[in-house]
Scaffold this active site. Structure first.
Site, short mmCIF file in Angstrom:
data_model
loop_
_atom_site.label_atom_id
_atom_site.label_comp_id
_atom_site.label_asym_id
_atom_site.label_seq_id
_atom_site.Cartn_x
_atom_site.Cartn_y
_atom_site.Cartn_z
N HIS A 177 -10.30 -73.84 1.37
CA HIS A 177 -10.53 -74.07 2.79
C HIS A 177 -11.96 -74.53 2.94
O HIS A 177 -12.86 -73.89 2.40
CB HIS A 177 -10.29 -72.79 3.60
CG HIS A 177 -10.14 -73.06 5.06
ND1 HIS A 177 -11.19 -73.47 5.84
CD2 HIS A 177 -9.06 -73.02 5.87
CE1 HIS A 177 -10.75 -73.66 7.08
NE2 HIS A 177 -9.47 -73.38 7.12
N ARG A 216 -12.88 -76.49 14.31
CA ARG A 216 -13.06 -77.94 14.26
C ARG A 216 -12.11 -78.64 15.21
O ARG A 216 -12.46 -79.63 15.83
CB ARG A 216 -12.86 -78.42 12.82
CG ARG A 216 -14.09 -78.17 11.96
CD ARG A 216 -13.85 -78.51 10.50
NE ARG A 216 -12.99 -77.52 9.86
CZ ARG A 216 -12.02 -77.81 9.00
NH1 ARG A 216 -11.77 -79.07 8.68
NH2 ARG A 216 -11.30 -76.86 8.47
#
Ligand SMILES: Cc1cc2nc3c(=O)[nH]c(=O)nc-3n(C[C@H](O)[C@H](O)[C@H](O)COP(=O)(O)OP(=O)(O)OC[C@H]3O[C@@H](n4cnc5c(N)ncnc54)[C@H](O)[C@@H]3O)c2cc1C
Ligand code: SF4
Ligand code: SF4
Ligand code: FES
Lengths: 545, 253
Positions: A319, A339
């Protein structure tokens, strides 16, 4: 300011570029450029970190050393000594693993009216499922379609996803969301019931459904509550340590270990479903991980010994945004939703270097490039490297209060260490997150071994070489339901012969014959995080309890 | 393999470099020296405990690691999640990874989100003394007493909203003089809310009908048969829906 002195100059740079960055978007990379960054910087391309397996259906295929070590280890059970005729439990469907996939399978199998037994390693719900924050994908909006979802899925997966599995995933998705709605899962919705959806990395439509930033926890809580209401039998603290076959080679149950009494129990089952999740706790290539304590690849070890095939085990998902500071929560997840909501990734100079919504493999590789080759990472007091994730952008772009409302778990997490994510950026670096590959299944969740089914992160094929956020919570429910259905139906027609452990004996022989048998025992069950000194103090003695 | 002496030497070098000192804590009544700056969970492991109970996600989501502690010269009991709480010098701690609590069983489809639904399944909520202990011990800082009060009045929406971040760790139940299993009450409230108070998504119903009619079958079959090259070019031409930048709407309540 809670950040140490040495990071202040860089923090100021982040603030200085903010107004300009509000108007700027990093262009996405072409497929060719993307490939080049991956090959140079993604850990999957580090050849020395892999080796070919010595025995079994995937002999010759490269896997990470950490997994190969377990696949070349001895069983916890001595097949010559163990009495498989002493049957402790007899059931129609045995489910190994009490995360989302296992619990969905249990509910579905029980709906078919068969006897179900679910055995899990720790507490029911201790799993990767409960940790999922960001969301679950489903193409249910007007501008979206299962076909569009399919394209995103295979594009993210490197165009090698198994088509039948990919199709099953996207086609079942809306029905899964409806199932959850009817079970009372609290999705983020408009007052009229419209789902509030956002983007995730690699999506072309806003199809990420969420339950604040506790999506996995909310789903897990509800499934577990429903399974309790239905009276499904569950054994906690009882991990499977070996599968049982019958004389004809079909799967016939498993041996469980009671972690408290250290007794071994024999379960005879007409159908067995592996739903044991991933392998984050193997710490491939020394990376920290986001995964729960019990993510130790047990299901892979069990199935492989019994002769099941693995796919895509040479690729691991890192990740891109694991915590790089503060040290106490190193490696823990900063959800992609951050994000999705608009926070950008920045180097030490406060400049963007990758579009933050590219696929995970690429964003991870780009962060590693920024910190290594380009030397533009931020260095922490303990020498860790990281890049900024500019969380204050969320409220600036979407209005004050958005962060607090959409990311309460994260706000709380950082507040414990004095960092206010609505006014200060956070430092991140890639962390081991997801097992892209796994045990090969077909669209009915069947393996090559009759009577053995697999669902969830333990399975492989649907995500190809890289999974997109939100497709895993979906996967565990789609294939958990399918596995429960197939296994229950098959159980009604199955006749079992005498139980054996011959496959384990043969596996040991094959390892010995190739000189690859190592001194380890697998499955691992739990990692050992005691200090080096305490490990040494335990050596040479026989444990009492 | 290194010897114990080598390990300890290396550790003390390390200690000088990054972890300046060892502090003394008491785990279930026994003293251990551990490096400062660790979480309780990591300190337990550093001290040699190979945990089976009292650990799960290691990230503040599963509620398995509830811990009760106090510090020197203070009679007050404090609580925390072992994976999220930092150790302090002279901390006296123990974990309570399991606490018995009764859960009602029900068929959600047969319930309605109002009136006495909570009292029917959990009559003990009426015994609440309003001592506020549950709120004080909640590691998620939830206003537990308030959601129990809302449950007494049958206010499903408030129960659901106030309890949403509950990890089901059981700390509230361990201290409640009225013997309430708060987190099970809350679970019922959230499921009622999700099932009955939030409308089903209409766009989802439409999509389900389209799928049943087989509207996407041909397109999916075509995609399934496509070569890698064809898929790649289609993927490269994808139109990407713009990000929503207008402020998100407010929560329902
Ligand atoms: C921090 C984090 C965030 C994530 N966020 C998202 C997200 O936003 N969206 C998304 O789609 N996906 C997300 N994922 C991925 C997703 O949550 C997991 O891939 C998925 O939940 C796996 O479900 P599972 O049921 O297959 O495995 P798990 O949920 O891990 O469950 C496996 C279970 O099996 C048990 N088990 C293990 N070994 C044995 C054994 N030998 N015998 C018996 N039981 C055993 C385990 O204890 C556990 O209970 C996230 C993952 C993590 C770690
Ligand atoms: S601890 Fe129990 S009695 Fe006290 S306020 Fe909470 S619910 Fe009421
Ligand atoms: S409400 Fe109770 S069970 Fe839930 S998190 Fe708080 S203390 Fe734990
Ligand atoms: S281990 Fe899961 S909350 Fe602490």
């Amino acid at each position: 300011m809670p950040y140490p002195e040495c990071m202040h100059a860089s923090l100021l740079a982040v603030e200085a570029t903010r107004a300009r960055r509000l108007k700027e978007t990093m262009p996405r990379m072409s497929l060719a450029a993307k490939q080049q960054v991956l090959e140079s910087f993604h850990p999957d391309y580090r050849a020395e970190s892999f080796r070919p397996l010595a025995v079994g259906p995937n002999r010759g295929d490269r896997v990470p050393h950490e997994l190969a070590d377990l696949l070349e280890a001895r069983s916890r059970i001595d097949p010559a000594m163990f009495d498989v005729t002493r049957i402790d439990y007899d059931t129609d469907v045995l489910i190994l693993g009490g995360g989302g996939a296992g619990t969905a399978a249990a509910l579905t199998a029980a709906e078919q009216g068969v006897r179900v037994l679910l055995a899990t390693k720790l507490r029911w719900g201790d799993s990767n499922t409960i940790m999922a924050q960001g969301g679950i994908q489903a193409a249910d909006k007007e501008n979206d379609s299962p076909a569009q979802h399919y394209l995103d899925l295979v594009g993210g997966g490197g165009f090698v996803n198994i088509p039948e599995l990919a199709r099953a995933l996207v086609t079942d998705a809306p029905a899964i969301i409806r199932w959850l709605e009817e079970l009372g899962v609290m999705f983020d919705k408009e007052p009229d019931g419209t789902m509030r959806t956002v983007h995730g990395g690699g999506t072309s439509r806003r199809r990420m459904h969420s339950c604040r930033d506790y999506t996995g926890m909310e789903i897990m809580r509800v499934l577990r509550d429903e399974a309790r209401n239905r009276g499904i039998q569950v054994l906690e603290f009882s991990p499977a340590v070996e599968l049982l076959l019958d004389e004809s080679g079909q799967c016939a149950g498993a041996i469980l270990c009671d972690l408290e009494t250290e007794e071994f129990f024999v379960v005879r089952a007409r159908s067995t479903i592996i739903a044991t999740g991933g392998m984050g706790r193997l710490h491939v290539q020394g990376f920290p991980t986001t995964n729960h304590y019990g993510a130790t690849a047990d299901g892979i070890v069990l199935a492989y010994r019994a002769g099941a095939r693995l796919v895509f085990m040479d690729t691991v998902q890192y990740h891109p945004t694991g915590v790089a500071y503060p040290e106490q929560i190193l490696g823990q997840l900063v959800t992609e939703k951050v994000r999705g909501l608009g926070a950008q990734l920045l180097n030490v100079e406060g400049e963007q270097f990758v579009n933050e919504l590219e696929t995970r493999d690429l964003v991870s590789a780009a962060i590693i490039r920024e910190c290594t080759q380009r030397n533009r990472g931020v260095v922490t007091p303990t020498g860790m490297l990281g890049v900024w994730l500019d969380t204050p952008m969320i409220d600036i772009k979407r209005g004050p209060g958005t962060t607090a409302r959409a990311l309460p778990a994260m706000v709380r997490q950082y507040k414990r260490y004095g960092i206010d994510i609505t006014s200060e950026p956070i430092l991140v670096y890639p962390t081991q997150h997801y097992q892209n590959g796994g045990i090969l299944i077909n669209e009915r969740a069947e393996t090559s071994i009759p009577g053995l089914y697999v669902a969830g992160e333990a399975s492989g094929g649907v995500h190809g070489r890289n999974r997109l956020m939100g497709n895993s919570l979906l996967d565990i429910l789609v294939f958990g339901r399918r596995a429960g259905q197939t296994a229950a139906r098959a159980a009604l027609q199955t006749r079992l012969g005498a139980l054996t452990l011959r496959h384990v004996e043969q596996y040991h022989h094959a390892l010995a014959a190739t000189g690859s048998l190592n001194g380890l025992i697998a499955p691992m069950i739990l990692p050992d995080y005691t200090s080096p000194a305490s490990k040494i103090r335990r050596q040479g003695g026989i444990p009492i309890g | 393999m290194e010897t114990l002496v080598e390990v300890l030497e290396k550790q003390s070098e390390l200690n000088e470099a990054v972890q300046p000192r060892l502090i003394s804590i008491s785990i279930a009544g026994k003293r251990y020296a551990v490096p400062e700056g660790l979480t309780i969970l990591k300190a337990l492991e550093y001290a040699g405990y190979r945990l089976v109970r009292g650990v799960g996600c290691r990230g503040g989501f599963c509620g398995a690691c509830a811990t009760v502690y106090r510090v020197a010269d203070d009679y007050r009991l404090k609580i925390g999640l072992a994976c999220q709480t930092m150790i302090e010098e002279n901390m006296y701690l123990t974990q309570i990874p399991f606490y018995p609590a009764q859960k009602a069983t029900y068929d959600l489809r047969a319930l309605r989100p109002a009136g006495d639904v909570f009292i029917r399944f959990y009559p003990e909520i009426l015994r609440c003394l309003q001592c506020n202990t549950c709120r004080k011990v909640c590691p998620q800082d939830l206003d537990v007493m308030r959601y129990i009060a809302a449950a007494q009045r049958g206010e499903v929406d408030r129960v659901a909203d106030l309890s949403f971040d509950c990890l089901q760790c059981g700390l509230c139940a361990s201290r409640c003089p009225a013997e309430i299993a708060h987190y099970h009450v809350a679970q019922l409230g959230r499921r009622l809310y999700g099932r009955y108070r939030q409308p089903l998504a209409a766009h989802l119903s439409r999509r389900l009908a389209e799928i049943t009619e087989g509207q996407f079958d041909d397109e999916l079959s075509r995609l399934q048969r496509m070569s890698r090259q064809e898929l790649e070019s289609l993927y490269a031409q994808r139109e990407i829906e713009p990000e929503e930048t207008t402020p998100a709407k407010k929560d329902e309540d």
